[in-house]
Structures are given as structure tokens and as C-alpha cells.
Design a protein around this motif. Sequence first.
Motif, PDB file in Angstrom:
ATOM      1  N   HIS A 435       1.038  -1.164  -0.012  1.00 50.58           N
ATOM      2  CA  HIS A 435      -0.073  -0.034   0.007  1.00 50.58           C
ATOM      3  C   HIS A 435       0.888   1.379  -0.042  1.00 50.58           C
ATOM      4  N   LEU A 436       0.498   2.224  -0.682  1.00 53.19           N
ATOM      5  CA  LEU A 436       1.288   3.550  -0.775  1.00 53.19           C
ATOM      6  C   LEU A 436       0.394   4.755  -0.236  1.00 53.19           C
ATOM      7  N   ARG A 437       0.878   5.539   0.280  1.00 57.82           N
ATOM      8  CA  ARG A 437       0.344   6.700   0.875  1.00 57.82           C
ATOM      9  C   ARG A 437      -0.290   7.775  -0.148  1.00 57.82           C
ATOM     10  N   TYR A 438      -1.545   7.783  -0.166  1.00 52.35           N
ATOM     11  CA  TYR A 438      -2.074   8.723  -1.418  1.00 52.35           C
ATOM     12  C   TYR A 438      -1.392  10.150  -1.353  1.00 52.35           C
ATOM     13  N   HIS A 445      -1.956   9.196  -8.888  1.00 48.79           N
ATOM     14  CA  HIS A 445      -2.309   8.928  -7.687  1.00 48.79           C
ATOM     15  C   HIS A 445      -4.050   9.601  -7.878  1.00 48.79           C
ATOM     16  N   ASP A 455      -6.340   3.575   6.063  1.00 47.19           N
ATOM     17  CA  ASP A 455      -5.533   2.884   6.779  1.00 47.19           C
ATOM     18  C   ASP A 455      -6.320   2.841   8.260  1.00 47.19           C
ATOM     19  N   SER A 459      -5.174   7.590   7.777  1.00 46.54           N
ATOM     20  CA  SER A 459      -4.669   8.099   6.752  1.00 46.54           C
ATOM     21  C   SER A 459      -5.067   7.362   5.280  1.00 46.54           C
ATOM     22  N   GLN A 460      -4.752   8.108   4.264  1.00 42.92           N
ATOM     23  CA  GLN A 460      -5.315   7.667   2.957  1.00 42.92           C
ATOM     24  C   GLN A 460      -4.307   6.949   2.203  1.00 42.92           C
ATOM     25  N   HIS A 461      -4.661   5.565   1.707  1.00 41.22           N
ATOM     26  CA  HIS A 461      -3.595   4.767   1.039  1.00 41.22           C
ATOM     27  C   HIS A 461      -4.347   4.557  -0.471  1.00 41.22           C
ATOM     28  N   ARG A 463      -3.812   0.890  -3.014  1.00 46.35           N
ATOM     29  CA  ARG A 463      -3.315  -0.465  -3.079  1.00 46.35           C
ATOM     30  C   ARG A 463      -2.338  -0.841  -4.469  1.00 46.35           C
TER      31      ARG A 463
END
Length: 624
Positions: A435-438, A445, A455, A459-461, A463
Motif C-alpha cells: 500500500h502507498l500513502r495517497y 495517484h 488505513d 491516513s489515505q492509501h 493498493r
Amino acid sequence: MAPLARSPYTGESRRLVIAFDIGTTYSGVSYSILTPGDIPEIFPVKRFPHQGHVGGNCKIPTVIYYDKQGRVCVTGIDEFGDFEPDEVENWTKVQWFKMHLRPKSSAASDAADQITPLPPNKTVIDIFVDFMEYLYDCTRKYIQQTFPNQPDFLVSMDRNNAIDFVLTHPNGWEGSQQAQMCQAAVRAKLVPDTDAGRARVRFVTEGEASLHLCIQRGLMTPEMERGEGVLIVDAGGGTIDVSAYSRNLAAKEKNTFEEIAAAQCFFQGLIYVTNRARCFIENRLNGSKFQHNIKYIVNAFDKQSKLTFRDRPLYVPANSQEKDAKLGMRIGSLRLEKEDVAGFFKPSVNCIVDAVKEQRRTAKKTISTVLLVGGFAASDWLYIQLEISMKSLGVSIFRPDSNVNKAVADGGVSYFIDHCVTTRVSKYACGIRCHLRYDSNDEEHRQRSSQVFHDVDGSQHLRNSFSIILPQDTTVSETKEFRRSYYRKSMNRSDFGNLADRILCYKGSSPHPRWTDVDAGSYSTLCNVVDNGQLINTSRYVSNGDYYIVEYDVVLTFGLTELAAQYAWKENVSRRYISPETGPDRCLSLIRVLRNGLSFSFLIACITHNGFARCPAEITYDIQ
């Protein structure tokens, strides 16, 4: 360049090294007895039952015959005179079985479609086991006959676990193929089914074994002496393996080489020339009065005619006394026009030319020399066509003496003893799906904004991010590290008791792969890493609710023959590593994984902010 000059063996006790070159069409064995203080010598096994004079007494056909009950009848013989055993005695002939071990890729699958199916109730591992047992038995008998004054030598080597095995394989074979070959070696009783036993099985690509062989025989050119690149084209029965190297002029050892481009493997060996000829002959003769001669003609083309083809019509023995001018049938032979036969070779020729261009484009040094080795190199037509193409590229091509083409097993032993290659180039990008932070400032993105999730900390992520740890086409030496930091969060502490990761590799064309759901078919699992322990000392944080976090780094390092993966963690601010030297309280189980001639050692740990949690791991492969 003078042949390789070795130093005396510095080990504390005698060892025996045996290399198996199990080729698609022919196989061979070489060995060396390592005695402390003596300079190692490499010897081929020259006597096999039923062998005759195949390959100068150093090679046997990679063929096994089974009866209806699946028992081995005859091994290492291709022809039985004027009759076929599968017809007369109901034996089943198994050849080209190595190709059934190919990696899972579209190119490999297309190539395997042209290979004869395996017999009923037999897996490719079963056949490898039978063939390895045969090779080992022949090797033991040969050594016993060669050293009659040491009758207890092999018994002593076995008792002291002092026999090491080197298995050669195409450049394109990966961890799954090596794992299966290791499994076959255990079942064939080459080594015991223990970690220590499996550690005595080594792997080397046929390309690198060929380089060692050329160095051993003193086949380096003045350009190569100056540090320019050399391309080894190992054209064999099943695959064409292309590898680029150059001398490391900065190294203390004279015969030290580095890989300068990612090795390649293509399914365009000699058997595919035969398959194209088979299709052509069947199309011409099916439905004619010569239909019953097709099998004989194809076999004659494969065994006698194809390597003799030059710029003129080819006459293939046909076992017929009748004529038909329209079909090209003459008394005793089938005439094939040179344009048609050239067409059988063309895909293989084009494949090599394109590979040379690609290797020169991506290589980190100038490539001015091509060495053509392998059984396919015996084809004058192949060599002449490549010579024409190489001249237009400004590249010199050489075809070493035919004896070199029969001794890849020698190169396998040399690989074990000499270790001439000290750096290699990563063929694929390796990493982890995560997962990567948005990031709203990132265009890609924003295009995925509908996939955003929250999460456990709010925080926004996103996939399906591909986090690259080891980039493609990267030169990797013994001490160089590649690492990335990761973390896991969960509302439940128990979720960390069964931590699992997939190490992925990307084989597509994108230079910067970012998302595993883009070009998804180009991602494959290198291996599965599973934590079997329990996290004990996970740290607890509070943010929009309670959750637990585990932080760690994944570290990849590459040794002379090993690519190791470790988890590293922070302890008292300083960074520590998990390694065998840290002792049982700090070290977790070591699992040895084999891939591309390399030994992957995975040491798995879970990391916490306050301390260490013990988490043994397993490595598994997706084997089909």
C-alpha cells in the motif's frame, strides 16, 4: 590469452566436485578431486554404457526408455539399429524432457507446446531423478576404474559428506526450476534430504559455465584482454543462452570477469529447427504413398542432415526406393530446396542477431567479440549467417573447437573452483506489492482516487503499488546493499502472528513499473515468505483508535554466488541486522532458496520499536 592458471586448493580436507550438464539433446559429466596443496584438475567422464562415439566419448543422448510399467529400460542411447523399441518391445522413448521444466511464461509455454508429452504417470521430476541416478552411477564407476589404487575413495567421500554437485541450466531457469532440480537430486540420492545435503547442490547458468570453459581453455581475444565486452552465445539443443561479460581490469586476480548486461534465454535451439522441418515434411507427404516414411525422414534430418546444410539443396535419407518428382522424392532420399531449409533455421538466426543487438545496446561496455558455443554451433549454415550479420555490426564472431562445445560440464566444475565472475546484472526488477500513502500532487495517484482507502490510523492509501528493492539492469557486487523500509499496521495484535510476503519480479517492458495491476501479466512471484512465529513486543500507538505497528527494512545483498534477503530493524535508535553471527536469541531460521545460479538466503524477523520479536519463516515456490 593463456589457459587459466589455478592456485593450489586451500581446503582442509579432500573433496570431490561433480558437475552434471543435463542438456536437451545431449548430456555430460565432469569432476575434480580437490586435494589440499594440489592444483585442481578437471576431468570429463568418457565412458558410458551403449555410448559408442557420441560427442568424442564425453556426451550421451539425453534419452530414457520406459516399459509399460514405467520402469527404466535403457538410458543414454538414441538408436537401436534398424528397429524402434517403442514399436517392437512397447517401450516409450522420452527425449527433450528438460524443456518440460521451463519457466512459466508465454514464450516458454509456446516453446513447450512443440515438445513431446511426458509418458503417463511420469512427472518431469521423476525423469530427472532417473537420469541423475544413471549419470551418478556412471560417474562413480568411471572414477573407480580410473583410480583403481583408491578403492575406498568414493566411500570415504560419501561418508564425510565431501561430494559437491554442480547442475548447469539455461539462463532463463529461475527459482522454481532450481528447486525442482534440487528435489530431483535428493530423490536420486546424490545428497541427503537435509539442509546440509541440499547446500551441497550448486547451480550455474549454461552461459556462465561456458564463459568459465572459454577462460579455462585460453580462448580470450586481445580485445577481451583489454577489457572490452565478450558475448557468449551458447546455442544448444533446446535453448539459446546469451551472456555478456568483460574482464575486470581493476581486480587483483587476472581472470576476474563481471557481467555487463542481463543474461537472456530463448527457446530457439536445434530441436526447434527439427520441429519446423517436421511440419514442412508432414505437410508435403501426408496423404501420399510416402506417408509411412515421414518418421524416418524427420529422424534422418534431425540426426544426420541438418548440421550438414549449406547453400544448396539438402537430400535427406528417406528409406524408399520409389520416386516422385513433384514431391521431391528420389530413390533413397527426399530433396529439400535450400530456401525451404534456410526457413527452418531463420527464426533461430534472427533470434541470435536480435539478441546480440539488444545486449550491445544495454551492455555497460563495448562488445566487440561473440563466441558461439554449444551443439548448434556445429552448424556451418548458422555460423555463416551469423558471420554475415556480425560483420555488418562491426563485431567479430568466433567458433571455438568443437571439443569446447561438448564440455559445459567442465565449465560447471570451473565455476565451483575458480569463481571468475564477481559481479552480475539483475535481470528483473524485484520488490514487494504494498500500500502507498495517497499523494494528491501525483497525477497517477489522482487517476486512482476512486481506489483510495483509509488505513487504521485514518491516513489515505492506494493498493497495488510495486515497491522496487532491486532495480532491473543493476550491477550487483558482493558487498552492495539494496533496501527499502516498510511497516504493517493492524487493530489486532494477533494479525502479526502470521506475517506473509511475496517477493515479486517484473518481466515487462516498462522501465519504471509502479502498479502491479498495470501490465499485470508481467509480474510473477519469485518466492513466498511466511512468518510462522508470533509477534511479542509490538509497539502500540494511538491515532483515531488503537492499533499496532511493525516496522522493518527489507535488505537485498548479492555475494559471489548468493543473493540474500534480510529483514533489518531499529533497536535503541541504531540499526541492526539479523544474521547467523548474532546467536540463537537474535537469529531466526535460515532458509536457502535457489534461483538463476544464485543461492538466496532469507533470514526473516519482525521488527518492533522497543525490541526484537522472534519469527521463524518458510520459503515456498509456486511449482507447476
